[in-house]
Scaffold this motif. Structure first.
Motif, mmCIF file in Angstrom:
data_model
loop_
_atom_site.group_PDB
_atom_site.id
_atom_site.type_symbol
_atom_site.label_atom_id
_atom_site.label_comp_id
_atom_site.label_asym_id
_atom_site.label_seq_id
_atom_site.Cartn_x
_atom_site.Cartn_y
_atom_site.Cartn_z
ATOM 1 N N LEU A 1 0.716 -1.373 -0.069
ATOM 2 C CA LEU A 1 0.090 0.068 0.098
ATOM 3 C C LEU A 1 0.887 1.143 -0.103
ATOM 4 C CD1 LEU A 1 -2.731 -0.989 2.593
ATOM 5 C CD2 LEU A 1 -3.009 -0.917 0.136
ATOM 6 N N PRO A 2 0.942 2.104 -0.875
ATOM 7 C CA PRO A 2 1.651 3.456 -0.767
ATOM 8 C C PRO A 2 0.905 4.157 0.384
ATOM 9 C CG PRO A 2 0.551 3.151 -3.127
ATOM 10 C CD PRO A 2 -0.167 1.941 -2.238
ATOM 11 N N PRO A 3 1.977 4.958 1.020
ATOM 12 C CA PRO A 3 1.538 5.385 2.374
ATOM 13 C C PRO A 3 0.438 6.337 2.233
ATOM 14 C CG PRO A 3 3.986 5.371 1.811
ATOM 15 C CD PRO A 3 3.273 4.947 0.367
ATOM 16 N N PRO A 4 0.079 7.279 1.386
ATOM 17 C CA PRO A 4 -1.184 7.919 1.273
ATOM 18 C C PRO A 4 -2.280 7.067 1.651
ATOM 19 C CG PRO A 4 0.314 9.019 -0.125
ATOM 20 C CD PRO A 4 1.060 7.555 0.069
ATOM 21 N N LEU A 5 -2.407 5.915 0.704
ATOM 22 C CA LEU A 5 -3.399 5.024 0.681
ATOM 23 C C LEU A 5 -3.541 4.444 2.069
ATOM 24 C CD1 LEU A 5 -5.990 3.723 -0.780
ATOM 25 C CD2 LEU A 5 -4.122 2.123 -1.858
ATOM 26 N N ALA A 6 -2.397 3.842 2.436
ATOM 27 C CA ALA A 6 -2.226 3.098 3.740
ATOM 28 C C ALA A 6 -2.574 3.811 4.929
ATOM 29 C CB ALA A 6 -1.002 2.787 4.204
ATOM 30 N N VAL A 7 -2.584 5.051 4.905
ATOM 31 C CA VAL A 7 -3.309 6.071 5.961
ATOM 32 C C VAL A 7 -4.709 5.993 5.946
ATOM 33 C CG1 VAL A 7 -3.556 8.456 6.729
ATOM 34 C CG2 VAL A 7 -1.432 7.417 6.101
ATOM 35 N N ALA A 8 -5.334 6.250 4.685
ATOM 36 C CA ALA A 8 -6.762 5.963 4.451
ATOM 37 C C ALA A 8 -7.448 4.760 4.792
ATOM 38 C CB ALA A 8 -7.117 6.433 3.248
ATOM 39 N N VAL A 9 -6.593 3.516 4.603
ATOM 40 C CA VAL A 9 -7.220 2.259 4.954
ATOM 41 C C VAL A 9 -6.866 1.857 6.329
ATOM 42 C CG1 VAL A 9 -6.624 -0.193 4.132
ATOM 43 C CG2 VAL A 9 -6.898 1.512 2.506
ATOM 44 N N LEU A 10 -5.767 2.062 6.742
ATOM 45 C CA LEU A 10 -5.038 1.445 7.944
ATOM 46 C C LEU A 10 -5.007 2.510 9.165
ATOM 47 C CD1 LEU A 10 -2.063 -0.562 6.733
ATOM 48 C CD2 LEU A 10 -4.358 -1.484 7.198
ATOM 49 N N GLY A 11 -5.061 3.769 9.041
ATOM 50 C CA GLY A 11 -5.115 4.837 9.806
ATOM 51 C C GLY A 11 -4.101 4.997 10.906
ATOM 52 N N ALA A 12 -2.809 4.139 10.417
ATOM 53 C CA ALA A 12 -1.800 4.235 11.595
ATOM 54 C C ALA A 12 -0.365 4.230 10.880
ATOM 55 C CB ALA A 12 -1.839 2.902 12.420
ATOM 56 N N THR A 13 -0.433 4.837 9.851
ATOM 57 C CA THR A 13 0.936 4.636 9.031
ATOM 58 C C THR A 13 2.171 5.419 9.981
ATOM 59 O OG1 THR A 13 -0.200 4.692 6.960
ATOM 60 C CG2 THR A 13 2.071 5.115 6.904
ATOM 61 N N ALA A 14 1.744 6.387 10.496
ATOM 62 C CA ALA A 14 2.807 7.245 11.365
ATOM 63 C C ALA A 14 3.408 6.537 12.331
ATOM 64 C CB ALA A 14 2.190 8.614 11.695
ATOM 65 N N ASP A 15 2.631 5.855 12.864
ATOM 66 C CA ASP A 15 3.086 4.570 13.912
ATOM 67 C C ASP A 15 3.917 3.480 13.602
ATOM 68 O OD1 ASP A 15 1.673 6.477 15.610
ATOM 69 O OD2 ASP A 15 -0.125 5.230 15.477
ATOM 70 N N LEU A 16 4.142 3.522 12.331
ATOM 71 C CA LEU A 16 4.884 2.267 11.532
ATOM 72 C C LEU A 16 5.953 2.307 11.080
ATOM 73 C CD1 LEU A 16 1.539 0.543 9.716
ATOM 74 C CD2 LEU A 16 2.894 -0.400 11.802
#
Length: 273
Positions: free
Chosen positions: A73-88
């Motif tokens: 998942l590209p990071p912007p999409l991962a944010v919208a899907v998972l909502g936790a990218t900044a913590d990963l």
């Protein structure tokens, strides 16, 4: 997405190569399944690897059929899907930690599917149902990420800030808080990924360094070491790069030669059984 099946006994580990995406590794095996080793801790089951994770190896010693679904998942999409990218950033966590209680039910549906095409469709539907535009990064952050990709990492933070109309400080702060890493680090990761694929296609390290904007071959060597702990030669043969060639069968074209022309792209390599 890419699906993998190993029918015989597995011995040894495969090291994951850093990639400019959030990676979901969904373990569809029966029994104990895949063993992951991250920063000295061993665990079983599905996991999520953040951008430029630390030491992550999959494998172990076990028998029986092993199956895994990889989702990038590209990071912007991962944010919208998972909502936790900044913590990963640099982290590897169990899938249920970011997917929630529905993770096990989704795994069961994927495991019960008869074909990989069915599994891909189930996974795409599950991701789509989790998509929440309210969690999406700022448009300026998304634009900055796209500019980094378009420039293959060869773009400065000041230039990015000018393009999106923000100050350097604001871009750094928003980008870091929403995507999980600073713009400069993101650019390094994207440039490394481009270089890694050229190395995997068989191009000499010196030529790759020159064509991807590194100061010299030792500079490329240091970056490869920083992201993978390997030499450029070892990285070129890393099984994970073959996996990605199958997931995205469009390898980069050869770097331009002395006449300025690129050659026909190499055929994707097949993953090891």
């Amino acid at each position: 997405m890419a699906g993998f099946r190993q029918l015989g006994p597995v011995q040894g580990d495969i090291a994951m190569v850093a990639h400019p995406s959030i990676t979901l590794l969904v373990d569809l095996s029966e029994g104990s399944g895949i063993v992951r080793d991250s920063d000295g801790g061993r665990a079983h089951g599905s996991s999520v690897a953040g951008l430029a994770p630390g030491e992550l190896r999959l494998g172990g010693r076990y028998a029986g059929a092993v199956e895994c679904l990889q989702i990038r998942l590209p990071p912007p999409l991962a944010v919208a899907v998972l909502g936790a990218t900044a913590d990963l950033d640099g982290a590897v966590v169990p899938l249920e930690d970011v997917w929630g209680r529905d993770a096990e039910r989704t795994e069961d549906r994927l495991r019960a599917a008869a074909t990989w095409d069915e599994r891909f469709a189930i996974a795409a539907d599950a991701l789509g149902r989790r998509l929440d535009a309210r969690r999406s990064p700022d448009p300026e952050v998304v634009a900055a990420w796209e500019l980094i990709l378009a420039g293959r990492g060869r773009v400065g933070v000041d230039s990015l800030a000018d393009e999106v109309g923000w100050s350097r400080k604001r871009l750094w702060s928003r980008f870091r808080s929403q995507l999980g890493l600073a713009p400069k680090h993101a650019a390094r990761l994207v440039r490394f990924d481009h270089a890694a694929r050229l190395l995997a296609a068989g191009h000499p390290a010196a030529r790759v360094a020159a064509s991807t904007g590194y100061a010299d071959q030792p500079h490329l060597h240091r970056e490869v070491r920083a992201f993978t702990g390997m030499t450029p030669t070892a990285l070129a043969a890393a099984p994970w790069l073959a996996i990605d060639d199958v997931a995205w069968p469009a390898p980069p074209a050869d770097p331009p030669g002395r006449d300025g022309r690129g050659r026909r792209p190499a055929r994707p390599r097949q993953p090891r059984p």
